[in-house]
Enzyme design. Structure first.
Site, short mmCIF file in Angstrom:
data_model
loop_
_atom_site.label_atom_id
_atom_site.label_comp_id
_atom_site.label_asym_id
_atom_site.label_seq_id
_atom_site.Cartn_x
_atom_site.Cartn_y
_atom_site.Cartn_z
CB CYS A 97 8.60 2.74 1.27
SG CYS A 97 9.32 1.61 0.60
NE ARG B 60 3.45 5.46 1.83
CZ ARG B 60 2.77 6.47 0.87
NH1 ARG B 60 1.66 7.20 1.82
NH2 ARG B 60 2.76 7.03 0.19
CD1 TRP C 148 4.90 -3.77 -0.50
CD2 TRP C 148 5.96 -3.33 -2.49
NE1 TRP C 148 4.73 -4.65 -1.42
CE2 TRP C 148 5.68 -4.17 -2.70
CE3 TRP C 148 6.69 -2.46 -3.47
CZ2 TRP C 148 5.48 -4.61 -4.28
CZ3 TRP C 148 6.78 -2.22 -4.48
CH2 TRP C 148 6.18 -3.94 -5.18
CG ASN D 51 7.80 5.89 -1.00
OD1 ASN D 51 7.69 4.04 -2.08
ND2 ASN D 51 6.80 6.81 -1.45
N GLY D 52 10.02 4.67 -3.25
CA GLY D 52 10.51 5.52 -4.62
C GLY D 52 11.55 3.93 -5.51
CD GLU E 32 -12.95 -5.43 -6.01
OE1 GLU E 32 -12.19 -5.29 -7.04
OE2 GLU E 32 -12.52 -4.92 -5.46
CE LYS F 296 -10.67 -6.34 -2.38
NZ LYS F 296 -10.58 -4.79 -3.47
CD GLU G 95 -6.47 -7.15 -2.85
OE1 GLU G 95 -5.11 -6.63 -2.55
OE2 GLU G 95 -7.86 -6.69 -3.31
CG HIS H 174 -16.06 -18.84 -26.02
ND1 HIS H 174 -15.85 -20.05 -27.30
CD2 HIS H 174 -17.64 -18.32 -25.82
CE1 HIS H 174 -17.64 -19.57 -27.35
NE2 HIS H 174 -17.76 -18.31 -25.92
CE LYS I 198 -5.72 1.44 0.99
NZ LYS I 198 -7.37 0.23 -0.16
C1 F6R Z 1 -7.73 -3.94 -4.57
C2 F6R Z 1 -6.49 -2.70 -4.59
C3 F6R Z 1 -5.91 -2.40 -5.48
C4 F6R Z 1 -5.88 -0.72 -6.01
C5 F6R Z 1 -4.84 -0.55 -7.10
C6 F6R Z 1 -4.97 1.41 -7.26
O1 F6R Z 1 -7.79 -4.53 -3.48
O2 F6R Z 1 -6.99 -1.98 -3.38
O3 F6R Z 1 -5.98 -3.44 -6.68
O4 F6R Z 1 -7.06 -1.15 -6.26
O5 F6R Z 1 -4.00 -0.58 -6.32
O6 F6R Z 1 -4.60 1.29 -5.81
P1 F6R Z 1 -5.46 3.22 -6.18
O7 F6R Z 1 -6.97 3.42 -6.31
O8 F6R Z 1 -4.76 3.66 -5.38
O9 F6R Z 1 -4.89 3.86 -7.34
#
Ligand code: F6R
Length: 604
Positions: free
Chosen positions: A2, A27, A74, A98-99, A476, A480, A483, A499, A599
């Site tokens: 949040c 966020r 969030w 937040n939290g 990765e 990507k 998500e 496998h 984020k």
């Molecule tokens: C995927 C993504 C997340 C972050 C993960 C860690 O695109 O952004 O998987 O990589 O939440 O976040 P940080 O790097 O801020 O610790």
């Protein structure tokens, strides 16, 4: 998670709060709300969904007042409904949070028994009710907030606003960051400095356990024990251009495109006249082992780092997902270095893992984008990736930035361990210096990738394959894609295909094979043929030599420029990102703010 903002201003607070919330919307974005005090009266407006809905509501039901708090949510406890949206109010108190308040159930029972039953499903409301309870008992607002904070367990950043108090916000931080902004006769509070960027560049970061009584005259800060604390006011540099879309349709598109410049800037900062200049403090001579810990995309960067450190420096490397690390009681060598990689520097699991390592290892190093973050501040050494603010929820430029810093550290380790001469390191640095140009060439494949993505957007499942250093890239690429496009995608080591996952292959499941023409190429091509023999559609991402050697039979082939073998993962990140981006655009999903995500993940 949040986003929180607070304003004690000279002008109407609602528009200022809305503007600041816009900068924090990355966020969390399932509901939003603001509360103000006007003529002594506390009032609030809340709306489900994007901030735009709150902004519309405020047109019809404006909220006057020069003191206010705001929140973009969030959801953790309780669905994304208006009732559960912040600010939460109980009598004369409004709270944004937040939290997670871990002991909210016990507190709730206690307060319900006193006749103060909750009206929402949230943990946050309990904070407002508890403060109200203390005020009912006769405590003034400041004391009531301080008494409330003492009862809370968990991780939080909180702001309190009170009926009858047009010059007071109580702000508190434990586990989630909170910044206080100093204006001229105005004061601000925000989850991060970005929220406050156009309002002020003079920021005080609260430390763990701090709380503050903020008025227009300044902030009185106290530590966890209630002692007056002096916290520095820092002048921050906030390049507002980096938080605008700058003509791009999405932040993610802008951030993908920025990568050559980010890479060149970071190289310029860490390599001077062809010589690697990492801080002296990164000394690997006595180090016997490395432990990497991170989440999500940052974790995949660490997996690539493992290949580099083992190959170049001969150092054994463990890589852990932060949320698992503490629970498997890993034995740690006192001669080891623990490296935490995090874009935000606030990821709760990564921060908790860092604290777990304290006193168990020789050194705690972090690789971060936000240099003022908790992870940076709690490390013995923080190496910035210098990517600039990353707003798109899906990490892009931070990933390649993390890879670059890990590559540079691996070279430093190779030198310290006597495995590479200065000349050999310098040759590798020259190779890295070619990356910005190569990245530009990879970016020029955007239109071609967009055409492929149109077809990909019609599918339900996609597999990504990679071998060696490209295996983490397959992971990765899949992350990507899933998500932001919500298409189910999995990444596998090419050799693992037979496998199990090969059972999934049919004409409907595209398989993205990431394979530069390196010494492992032939083996990957064999795996690719196993797919094609089962009518699987292969998208081969390779270079010109690879395209020629693979021969016919692929569904599509995307040709990238040739890249120095060791650093291919940095270049191949670009088509993986573009593929996800264009697929999401073709599907019409919310690229920058995909559903259910946030984020900065500040809860465990
Ligand atoms: C995927 C993504 C997340 C972050 C993960 C860690 O695109 O952004 O998987 O990589 O939440 O976040 P940080 O790097 O801020 O610790």
């Amino acid at each position: 998670m949040c986003g929180i903002v607070g304003v004690l201003g000279k002008h109407e607070a609602a528009p200022v709060l809305l503007e600041a919330l816009k900068r924090l919307e990355y966020r969390g974005y399932d509901s939003a709300g603001i509360a103000t005090v006007h003529k002594g009266q506390l009032d609030r407006r809340r709306a489900v969904g994007k901030l735009m809905n709150l902004s519309d509501l405020l047109v019809h039901e404006p909220l006057a007042g020069k003191a206010g708090i705001g929140h973009t949510r969030w959801a953790t406890h309780g669905a994304a409904t208006e009732r559960n949206a912040h600010p939460h109010r109980s009598g004369p108190v409004a709270v944004v949070h937040n939290g997670i308040i871990e002991n909210f159930r016990e507190l709730r029972e206690e307060l319900t028994a006193k006749g103060l039953a909750p009206e929402t499903d949230t943990d946050t409301e309990t904070v407002a009710i508890l403060a109200r309870h203390y005020m009912d008992e006769g405590m003034p607002p400041r004391e009531a907030a301080a008494a409330t904070l003492k009862r809370l367990e968990g991780a939080f950043a909180l702001c309190f606003l009170f009926d009858g108090e047009e010059d007071l916000i109580v702000a508190a931080r434990k586990g989630s960051p909170l910044a206080i902004g100093h204006g001229e006769g105005e004061m601000f509070v925000g989850s991060d400095a970005i929220a406050l960027a156009p309002l002020t560049d003079r920021i005080t970061y609260l430390e763990e356990g701090d709380y503050a009584f903020v008025t227009r005259d300044g902030a009185e800060i106290f530590d966890e024990e209630g002692r007056r604390a002096n916290r520095e006011v820092t002048q921050i540099k906030m390049d507002s251009a980096r938080i605008e879309k700058a003509g791009y349709k999405h932040f993610m598109a802008k951030e993908i495109a920025e990568q050559p410049v980010v890479m060149a800037d970071a190289l310029a900062a860490y390599v001077k006249s062809g010589v690697l200049e990492l801080p002296e403090a990164v000394d690997f001579r006595e180090v016997d082992r490395l432990t990497f810990v991170a989440c999500g995309t940052a974790y995949y960067a660490c997996l690539v780092g493992k290949y580099w450190f083992e190959e170049l420096a001969g150092l054994p490397v463990d890589v852990d997902i932060a949320s698992e690390f503490r629970y498997r009681e890993p034995p740690m060598s006192p001669k080891s270095v623990a490296i935490f990689v995090s874009q935000s520097g606030e990821t709760a699991d990564t921060l908790a893992a860092l604290r777990f390592c304290r006193d168990k290892v020789a050194r705690i190093v972090s690789v971060v984008n936000v240099v003022t973050s908790s992870i940076a501040r709690e490390s013995d050494l923080a190496l910035p990736i210098r990517a600039g603010v990353e707003i798109g929820v899906a990490s892009t430029k931070a990933f390649t930035g993390q890879l670059l810093v890990l590559a540079l550290m691996a070279l430093k380790a190779a030198g310290d361990k006597g495995r590479m001469t200065d000349a050999e390191i310098s040759q590798r640095l020259d190779e890295l210096a070619t990356l910005p140009g190569l990245m530009n060439q990879a970016l020029s494949r955007s239109n071609q990738i967009s055409e492929i993505a149109k077809e990909l957007s019609e599918t339900r499942d996609v597999l990504f394959l990679g071998r060696g250093r490209m295996f983490p890239l397959a992971l990765e690429g899949a992350l990507k894609l899933k998500e932001i496009s919500y298409i189910h995608a999995e990444g596998y080591a090419s050799g693992e295909l037979k496998h199990g996952p090969i059972a999934l292959i049919d004409a409907h499941v595209p398989v993205v094979v990431m394979a530069p023409h390196d010494k492992l190429f032939d083996k990957t091509v064999s795996n690719m043929h196993e797919v094609m023999a089962r009518h699987g559609r292969v998208l081969l991402i390779t270079d010109a030599k690879g395209a020629a050697a693979a021969k016919a039979g692929t569904w599509k082939t995307l040709t990238l420029p040739e890249v120095p073998e060791l650093f291919a993962p940095i270049l191949y990140a670009i088509p993986a990102q573009l593929l996800a981006y264009h697929t999401a655009v073709a599907k019409g999903t919310d690229v920058d703010q995909p559903r259910n995500l946030a984020k900065s993940v500040t809860v465990e």
